[in-house]
Design an enzyme around this catalytic site. Sequence first.
Site, PDB file in Angstrom:
ATOM      1  N   GLY A  46       0.746  -1.210  -0.041  1.00 48.54           N
ATOM      2  CA  GLY A  46       0.087  -0.032   0.077  1.00 48.54           C
ATOM      3  C   GLY A  46       0.764   1.312   0.008  1.00 48.54           C
ATOM      4  N   CYS A  47       1.899   1.265   0.826  1.00 48.68           N
ATOM      5  CA  CYS A  47       2.894   2.439   0.643  1.00 48.68           C
ATOM      6  C   CYS A  47       3.433   2.730  -0.487  1.00 48.68           C
ATOM      7  CB  CYS A  47       3.896   2.219   1.942  1.00 48.68           C
ATOM      8  SG  CYS A  47       3.187   2.049   3.611  1.00 48.68           S
ATOM      9  N   THR A  48       3.785   1.388  -1.027  1.00 48.16           N
ATOM     10  CA  THR A  48       4.516   1.812  -2.539  1.00 48.16           C
ATOM     11  C   THR A  48       3.638   2.404  -3.277  1.00 48.16           C
ATOM     12  OG1 THR A  48       5.854  -0.102  -1.998  1.00 48.16           O
ATOM     13  CG2 THR A  48       5.906   0.618  -4.243  1.00 48.16           C
TER      14      THR A  48
END
Length: 162
Positions: A46-48
């Site tokens: 998700g952070c990527t």
Amino acid sequence: MSQLQKNQEAPFFRSANQDNKLIYLSDYQEDKNVVLYFYPKDDTPGCTIEANDFTALAGEFDAQDTVIIGVSKDDCQSHRDFIAKYGLNVQLLADTSGDLCEAYGVWQEVEKDGVKKWKIVRSTFIIGKDGKLIEAMYGVNHEGHAQAVLDIIKGLNAPAEA
């Protein structure tokens, strides 16, 4: 820790970026809007996606006098590796002490499957050139988030209807 609200003064910050250079909120006062987004961990799915989405829109944010700054508790080296791996075009602050997460109220206890733990709750703050919070969004979903933030910024800069 209470959550921040729109129109209040944004908490001051001073934190090292991926290049170990200190970045201050005051660096942008009167000059740029700041999108300060908090995310749990470098190089996780998700952070990527979120970092790639902000990178893809970086030129449009720049055209709106807005800088994008991501924050997690990862260190400078982790941030450099994350940026290099994905060709990111955002600054990432290393809040290894957690002070910035505390100041913005994103370090929260969450419960999943009956297990309680402390973590960074994905959150985004839009800080105006005057240092006040335009938006304080907690618990955001990474999907389509960068575009939604850009739309808010564009709305700020749109000429008022006569």
